[in-house]
Motif scaffolding. Structure first.
Motif, PDB file in Angstrom:
ATOM      1  N   PHE A 134       0.876  -1.174   0.000  1.00 35.60           N
ATOM      2  CA  PHE A 134       0.000   0.000   0.000  1.00 35.60           C
ATOM      3  C   PHE A 134       0.911   1.220   0.000  1.00 35.60           C
ATOM      4  O   PHE A 134       1.803   1.328   0.843  1.00 35.60           O
ATOM      5  N   SER A 135       0.707   2.136  -0.943  1.00 34.67           N
ATOM      6  CA  SER A 135       1.675   3.236  -1.058  1.00 34.67           C
ATOM      7  C   SER A 135       1.026   4.571  -1.377  1.00 34.67           C
ATOM      8  O   SER A 135       0.002   4.649  -2.061  1.00 34.67           O
ATOM      9  N   GLN A 136       1.681   5.631  -0.881  1.00 31.76           N
ATOM     10  CA  GLN A 136       1.365   7.012  -1.242  1.00 31.76           C
ATOM     11  C   GLN A 136       2.366   7.555  -2.256  1.00 31.76           C
ATOM     12  O   GLN A 136       2.178   8.654  -2.781  1.00 31.76           O
ATOM     13  N   ASP A 137       3.433   6.811  -2.504  1.00 35.36           N
ATOM     14  CA  ASP A 137       4.565   7.280  -3.302  1.00 35.36           C
ATOM     15  C   ASP A 137       4.269   7.113  -4.792  1.00 35.36           C
ATOM     16  O   ASP A 137       4.148   5.987  -5.287  1.00 35.36           O
ATOM     17  N   ALA A 138       4.192   8.226  -5.517  1.00 32.00           N
ATOM     18  CA  ALA A 138       3.843   8.176  -6.939  1.00 32.00           C
ATOM     19  C   ALA A 138       4.828   7.344  -7.749  1.00 32.00           C
ATOM     20  O   ALA A 138       4.441   6.663  -8.708  1.00 32.00           O
ATOM     21  N   ARG A 139       6.102   7.357  -7.360  1.00 31.40           N
ATOM     22  CA  ARG A 139       7.103   6.579  -8.109  1.00 31.40           C
ATOM     23  C   ARG A 139       6.871   5.081  -7.938  1.00 31.40           C
ATOM     24  O   ARG A 139       6.963   4.319  -8.911  1.00 31.40           O
ATOM     25  N   ILE A 140       6.563   4.656  -6.722  1.00 37.37           N
ATOM     26  CA  ILE A 140       6.302   3.241  -6.475  1.00 37.37           C
ATOM     27  C   ILE A 140       4.984   2.820  -7.110  1.00 37.37           C
ATOM     28  O   ILE A 140       4.884   1.732  -7.701  1.00 37.37           O
ATOM     29  N   ILE A 141       3.981   3.680  -7.021  1.00 38.80           N
ATOM     30  CA  ILE A 141       2.690   3.373  -7.637  1.00 38.80           C
ATOM     31  C   ILE A 141       2.863   3.182  -9.140  1.00 38.80           C
ATOM     32  O   ILE A 141       2.340   2.224  -9.730  1.00 38.80           O
ATOM     33  N   ARG A 142       3.611   4.074  -9.760  1.00 38.36           N
ATOM     34  CA  ARG A 142       3.842   3.983 -11.206  1.00 38.36           C
ATOM     35  C   ARG A 142       4.611   2.701 -11.553  1.00 38.36           C
ATOM     36  O   ARG A 142       4.257   1.993 -12.503  1.00 38.36           O
ATOM     37  N   LYS A 143       5.636   2.386 -10.784  1.00 36.55           N
ATOM     38  CA  LYS A 143       6.453   1.214 -11.085  1.00 36.55           C
ATOM     39  C   LYS A 143       5.657  -0.083 -10.940  1.00 36.55           C
ATOM     40  O   LYS A 143       5.704  -0.950 -11.820  1.00 36.55           O
ATOM     41  N   LEU A 144       4.914  -0.219  -9.836  1.00 33.05           N
ATOM     42  CA  LEU A 144       4.199  -1.474  -9.600  1.00 33.05           C
ATOM     43  C   LEU A 144       2.944  -1.605 -10.458  1.00 33.05           C
ATOM     44  O   LEU A 144       2.401  -2.708 -10.593  1.00 33.05           O
ATOM     45  N   ASN A 145       2.496  -0.499 -11.048  1.00 33.24           N
ATOM     46  CA  ASN A 145       1.384  -0.577 -11.990  1.00 33.24           C
ATOM     47  C   ASN A 145       1.878  -0.795 -13.413  1.00 33.24           C
ATOM     48  O   ASN A 145       1.532  -1.776 -14.065  1.00 33.24           O
ATOM     49  N   HIS A 146       2.741   0.090 -13.889  1.00 31.31           N
ATOM     50  CA  HIS A 146       3.149   0.062 -15.289  1.00 31.31           C
ATOM     51  C   HIS A 146       4.220  -0.986 -15.584  1.00 31.31           C
ATOM     52  O   HIS A 146       4.283  -1.501 -16.705  1.00 31.31           O
ATOM     53  N   ASP A 147       5.054  -1.296 -14.606  1.00 37.33           N
ATOM     54  CA  ASP A 147       6.128  -2.268 -14.826  1.00 37.33           C
ATOM     55  C   ASP A 147       5.859  -3.591 -14.117  1.00 37.33           C
ATOM     56  O   ASP A 147       6.778  -4.379 -13.880  1.00 37.33           O
ATOM     57  N   ALA A 148       4.596  -3.854 -13.771  1.00 33.30           N
ATOM     58  CA  ALA A 148       4.266  -5.056 -13.001  1.00 33.30           C
ATOM     59  C   ALA A 148       4.748  -6.328 -13.684  1.00 33.30           C
ATOM     60  O   ALA A 148       5.228  -7.262 -13.024  1.00 33.30           O
ATOM     61  N   GLY A 149       4.654  -6.382 -15.010  1.00 33.03           N
ATOM     62  CA  GLY A 149       5.052  -7.588 -15.723  1.00 33.03           C
ATOM     63  C   GLY A 149       6.544  -7.821 -15.755  1.00 33.03           C
ATOM     64  O   GLY A 149       6.995  -8.917 -16.123  1.00 33.03           O
TER      65      GLY A 149
END
Length: 248
Positions: A134-149
């Motif tokens: 669970f994150s508030q960090d935009a960089r982590i949110i972007r990485k785990l969403n867009h680079d999940a694969g």
């Protein structure tokens, strides 16, 4: 180091906002006063209050912990050991004071604001347990969403049944989903009834189906690592912070 302060709030019979009183006691700006409150350094009549808008009545005592020291304001990322049988969104309710793991070595002090605006990332299926983010960090949110694969997830699967001949090789490279080859995986036996999966581009909810294709029934699934972040000794139902500087 911040010294202890107290106020009897005797200047007015009207209740006053806690943030205003703390700002006068330190002294500091209203924004900094709100951070003292948010991080749990302030007590009213001996009880911790983490709401800056809390109204303090005349005669109530306001104290600031003598050990108070504010941390840098930064978005937080919380790692939870989600229990099996609970939806990931429901598990967010576990991110409170009582379930903050005593072994958390991040050095981050819990603040009430860390519970706001959290994104649920790489959610686990309800029957599964393990590491959840669970994150508030935009960089982590972007990485785990867009680079999940592209991020490897490690899971352990309890199974029953007898694996088909060549089944382990098929799990590693050979299964076809909806007419397309699945991404390769690293799969190995941990013991006679437990498989270890290290996968990229394969969602945890696919693993029951994968096991079925080689004659096995998956009875329990636990995620123990996402990228370079491991769950390690985090107990079920408890959470810790991702330390500043750590990356997935």
């Amino acid at each position: 180091m911040q010294q202890s302060h107290a106020s009897q709030n005797s200047g007015s019979d009207e209740p006053q906002r806690l943030a205003k009183l703390v700002a006068a006691l330190v002294p500091c700006s209203r924004r900094v006063a709100e951070q003292y409150i948010d991080e749990g350094w302030v007590r009213v009549d001996g009880r911790k209050v983490d709401q800056p808008q809390f109204r303090v009545a005349a005669g109530q005592r306001v104290e600031i912990d003598p050990q108070a020291g504010l941390q840098a304001v930064a978005p937080a990322t919380l790692l939870l050991h989600k229990p099996a049988g609970m939806a990931t969104e429901q598990a967010q309710a576990l991110l409170g004071d009582a379930t903050h793991w005593s072994g958390d070595a991040s050095g981050i002090r819990r603040a009430k604001s860390h519970g706001f605006g959290l994104s649920v990332l790489l959610a686990l299926p309800q029957p599964a347990s393990g590491l959840t983010v669970f994150s508030q960090d935009a960089r982590i949110i972007r990485k785990l969403n867009h680079d999940a694969g592209l991020i490897e997830q490690e899971l352990v699967a309890d199974v029953t049944g007898t694996i088909a001949s060549g089944g382990l090789a098929r799990l590693c490279r050979g299964l076809v989903w909806q007419g397309k080859p699945m991404p390769p995986a690293r799969v190995s036996w941990q013991n006679e009834t437990r498989l270890r999966f290290a996968v990229k581009g394969i969602a945890p909810e696919w693993l029951p189906w994968m096991c079925e294709q080689v004659g096995l029934e998956l009875t329990a699934l636990k995620r123990i690592r996402i990228g370079s972040v491991a769950m390690a000794a985090l107990p079920p139902g408890q959470w810790r912070y991702l330390p500043n500087g750590d990356k997935f």
